[in-house]
Design a protein around this motif. Structure first.
Motif, PDB file in Angstrom:
ATOM      1  N   ASP A 130       0.835  -1.195   0.000  1.00 27.01           N
ATOM      2  CA  ASP A 130       0.000   0.000   0.000  1.00 27.01           C
ATOM      3  C   ASP A 130       0.868   1.242   0.000  1.00 27.01           C
ATOM      4  N   GLY A 131       0.223   2.369  -0.224  1.00 20.81           N
ATOM      5  CA  GLY A 131       0.949   3.632  -0.287  1.00 20.81           C
ATOM      6  C   GLY A 131       0.037   4.734   0.217  1.00 20.81           C
ATOM      7  N   PRO A 132       0.578   5.946   0.353  1.00 20.43           N
ATOM      8  CA  PRO A 132      -0.220   7.042   0.925  1.00 20.43           C
ATOM      9  C   PRO A 132      -1.271   7.580  -0.050  1.00 20.43           C
ATOM     10  N   ASP A 133      -2.362   8.094   0.516  1.00 24.07           N
ATOM     11  CA  ASP A 133      -3.402   8.727  -0.307  1.00 24.07           C
ATOM     12  C   ASP A 133      -2.871  10.037  -0.893  1.00 24.07           C
ATOM     13  N   ILE A 134      -2.040  10.744  -0.111  1.00 21.50           N
ATOM     14  CA  ILE A 134      -1.469  12.007  -0.593  1.00 21.50           C
ATOM     15  C   ILE A 134      -0.126  11.689  -1.244  1.00 21.50           C
ATOM     16  N   GLU A 135      -0.020  11.977  -2.525  1.00 30.93           N
ATOM     17  CA  GLU A 135       1.175  11.623  -3.284  1.00 30.93           C
ATOM     18  C   GLU A 135       1.866  12.869  -3.807  1.00 30.93           C
ATOM     19  N   ASN A 136       3.158  12.732  -4.109  1.00 27.24           N
ATOM     20  CA  ASN A 136       3.783  13.849  -4.797  1.00 27.24           C
ATOM     21  C   ASN A 136       3.543  13.706  -6.297  1.00 27.24           C
ATOM     22  N   ASP A 137       3.687  14.796  -6.980  1.00 26.75           N
ATOM     23  CA  ASP A 137       3.390  14.873  -8.405  1.00 26.75           C
ATOM     24  C   ASP A 137       4.224  13.861  -9.202  1.00 26.75           C
ATOM     25  N   TRP A 138       5.471  13.684  -8.795  1.00 26.22           N
ATOM     26  CA  TRP A 138       6.367  12.803  -9.546  1.00 26.22           C
ATOM     27  C   TRP A 138       5.874  11.355  -9.508  1.00 26.22           C
ATOM     28  N   HIS A 170      -4.774   7.352  -8.966  1.00 31.23           N
ATOM     29  CA  HIS A 170      -4.777   5.904  -9.227  1.00 31.23           C
ATOM     30  C   HIS A 170      -3.795   5.238  -8.259  1.00 31.23           C
ATOM     31  N   THR A 171      -3.804   3.920  -8.231  1.00 35.76           N
ATOM     32  CA  THR A 171      -2.886   3.212  -7.336  1.00 35.76           C
ATOM     33  C   THR A 171      -1.515   3.030  -7.976  1.00 35.76           C
ATOM     34  N   SER A 172      -1.369   3.482  -9.249  1.00 38.79           N
ATOM     35  CA  SER A 172      -0.099   3.281  -9.961  1.00 38.79           C
ATOM     36  C   SER A 172       1.145   3.890  -9.289  1.00 38.79           C
ATOM     37  N   PRO A 173       1.027   4.993  -8.525  1.00 41.03           N
ATOM     38  CA  PRO A 173       2.249   5.479  -7.863  1.00 41.03           C
ATOM     39  C   PRO A 173       2.902   4.437  -6.954  1.00 41.03           C
ATOM     40  N   VAL A 174       2.135   3.456  -6.489  1.00 42.93           N
ATOM     41  CA  VAL A 174       2.739   2.423  -5.634  1.00 42.93           C
ATOM     42  C   VAL A 174       3.643   1.491  -6.465  1.00 42.93           C
TER      43      VAL A 174
END
Ligand code: PHE
Length: 350
Positions: A130-138, A170-174
């Motif tokens: 899992d990863g955070p709901d708040i993501e950085n732009d990158w 989306h969940t793709s940042p994870v």
């Protein structure tokens, strides 16, 4: 036979013993039978008598002693028993009480879907991330080959925070986080919350996706299709469920495909009929994405996919309005929820 004196002493002692509490009883024992208690003194006085008198007095004094000793033990037993009864009553647990009137809680259908997906992919050797709901732009955009001028950002209109972060679309940042933190081979699924500026019967500003990512040497589109087909068949409980990959575009995969399943639009039957329904996106991970995450695209290949959890949950259970998922209506939850006592397992057919 007791002399009048002894009789008086006995009556008085028995009277006091009969009404004494634990403390008073101990005090009486000491004052009667203790080292210098009155009965003890009487016994001692026998020593100074001549044999005849001792014989006559001794029987009475010993009788007195026995009666007092017995009375004290009897009183002590009564007091102990009363104390035990009081304690038992105070510590009593009434096992005949009916259970609490509140009904049992239920597992929300979205949580149940996550459990089922975890069971199916777990059996295929995937780990859950899992990863955070708040993501950085990158992580949310740039690393996934979506530069800042790219129109794909508009398709995923989201909520921007003042520090420049976004609520992940989306969940793709994870995928990015995982590739940066561990070397291949990678097999992960990422169920989680996602956000877009949308709101109607089929779109909610907060919704759920499950991402999948596999990075290994020699991974092909065949693996992607096989993996998705197995997952969807198991999830919907339809053997050989028709799955169609339809050419599409995502900046982070090349080639990219929408994932459709066969169904009957009129009856809602999954796997029957001749209609197709889109349930997610997929593709082979774009070489730029691998390179952005420090993985050599000449050596490793991979596939990724993302499915909407509300969509597949609605299809599986015949729920027709997505907004009901978030209204916290207990009647709805009681109807569509799952027992916490029957966990999702593959051998029970999910
Ligand atoms: N992230 C895409 C979306 O939210 C779905 C997707 C995931 C597509 C992985 C391809 C690969 O629309």
């Amino acid at each position: 036979m007791l002399s009048d004196d002894l009789k008086t002493l006995l009556d008085q002692a028995l009277g006091e013993i009969g009404t004494a509490d634990t403390e008073a009883l101990e005090a009486l024992r000491v004052s009667l039978l203790g080292k210098s208690g009155s009965v003890t003194m009487l016994l001692k006085s026998l020593g100074g008598m001549d044999p005849e008198a001792r014989k006559a007095a001794g029987a009475g004094i010993n009788l007195l002693k026995t009666q007092i000793t017995d009375a004290i033990s009897a009183r002590r037993a009564t007091l102990d028993e009363a104390a035990l009864t009081t304690r038992l009553a105070a510590e009593r647990i009434d096992v005949t009480q009916p259970p609490r009137p509140e009904p049992l809680g239920a597992i929300h259908p979205i949580s149940r879907t996550v459990e089922e997906i975890a069971a199916i992919f777990g059996a295929m050797g995937f780990a859950i991330k899992d990863g955070p709901d708040i993501e950085n732009d990158w992580n949310n955009f740039s690393a996934l080959n979506i530069p800042s001028h790219h129109p794909a950002r508009a398709m995923m209109d989201t909520f921007y925070l003042t520090g420049g972060e976004v609520l992940r679309t989306h969940t793709s940042p994870v995928q990015v986080r995982t590739m940066l933190s561990e070397p291949p081979p990678i097999r992960i699924i990422v169920p989680g919350r996602t956000f877009r500026a949308d709101h109607d019967a089929t779109h909610s500003p907060m919704f759920h996706q499950c991402e999948g990512l596999v990075i290994e040497e020699g991974i092909t589109l065949g693996h992607l299709k096989g993996c998705l087909s197995d997952f969807l068949s198991a999830f919907f409980g339809v053997p050989n469920l028709p799955v169609r990959l339809r050419t599409s575009y995502f900046p982070f995969t090349e080639p990219s495909m929408e994932v459709d399943i066969g169904w009957n639009k009129k009856t809602g039957e999954i796997g029957g009929g001749t209609d197709w329904l889109e349930i997610g996106g997929s593709g082979m991970v774009h070489p730029n994405v691998l390179a952005n995450c420090g993985i050599d695209p000449r050596r490793y290949q991979g596939f990724a996919f993302g499915v909407g959890l509300e969509r597949i949950t609605m299809l599986k259970h015949g729920i027709n309005d997505l907004r009901l998922f978030y209204e916290s209506d207990v009647r709805w939850l009681r109807h569509y929820g799952f027992s916490p006592l029957s966990p999702a397992t593959l051998h029970e057919g999910i």
